[in-house]
Write a protein that holds these residues in place. Structure first.
Motif, PDB file in Angstrom:
ATOM      1  N   GLY A   1       3.154   1.311   2.763  1.00 43.33           N
ATOM      2  CA  GLY A   1       4.433   1.143   3.416  1.00 43.33           C
ATOM      3  C   GLY A   1       4.730  -0.318   3.679  1.00 43.33           C
TER       4      GLY A   1
ATOM      5  N   LEU B   1       8.806   0.916  -4.118  1.00 43.84           N
ATOM      6  CA  LEU B   1       7.606   0.902  -3.300  1.00 43.84           C
ATOM      7  C   LEU B   1       6.752   2.099  -3.691  1.00 43.84           C
ATOM      8  CD1 LEU B   1       6.623  -0.939  -0.945  1.00 43.84           C
ATOM      9  CD2 LEU B   1       7.505   0.795   0.625  1.00 43.84           C
TER      10      LEU B   1
ATOM     11  N   VAL C   1       8.072   2.920   6.346  1.00 40.75           N
ATOM     12  CA  VAL C   1       8.874   2.361   5.268  1.00 40.75           C
ATOM     13  C   VAL C   1      10.220   1.968   5.858  1.00 40.75           C
ATOM     14  CG1 VAL C   1      10.058   2.798   3.086  1.00 40.75           C
ATOM     15  CG2 VAL C   1       7.743   3.683   3.456  1.00 40.75           C
TER      16      VAL C   1
END
Length: 128
Positions: A9, A18, A124
């Motif tokens: 994260g 990501l 996140v």
């Protein structure tokens, strides 16, 4: 006893990518189900993606279809969540979950009550 540890994260900009990882240890069994859930402040926890460990069948929430991909590495007992084209609304704490069972109906993947073990979660944050 099963332990799940998430990582990956962070803070990213909208449109970036990501990859989250969830490493499982302990008695993970041969037939298992793993999933990713997320929870934003003031919101209920929601399903993101799920995967059958043995078959590789995957399931996704409508909000992430076409952008997120869940996968697993059997040798490493690790499940991944590749997140592309991130949006502001993707901001949340992401947690991985594990169930020592194989679900044969896709709807079971969407309910958090069907999972027995949970990781600590990883934040996140998507900025504009």
């Amino acid at each position: 006893q099963v332990r799940l540890v998430e990582s990956g994260g962070g803070l990213v900009q909208a449109g970036d990518s990501l990859r989250l990882s969830c490493a499982a240890s302990g008695r993970t069994f041969s037939r298992t189900t793993m999933g990713w859930f997320r929870q934003a402040p003031g919101k209920e926890r929601e399903f993101v993606a799920g995967i059958s460990w043995s078959s590789g069948n995957t399931y996704y929430a409508d909000s992430v279809k076409g952008r997120f991909t869940i996968s697993r590495d059997n040798a490493k007992d690790t499940v991944y969540l590749q997140m592309n084209s991130l949006k502001l609304e993707d901001t949340a704490v992401y947690s991985c979950a594990f169930a020592p069972r194989t679900y044969y109906t896709g709807s079971y993947y969407y309910r958090s009550n069907n999972y027995d073990y949970w990781g600590q979660g990883t934040q996140v944050t998507v900025s504009s």
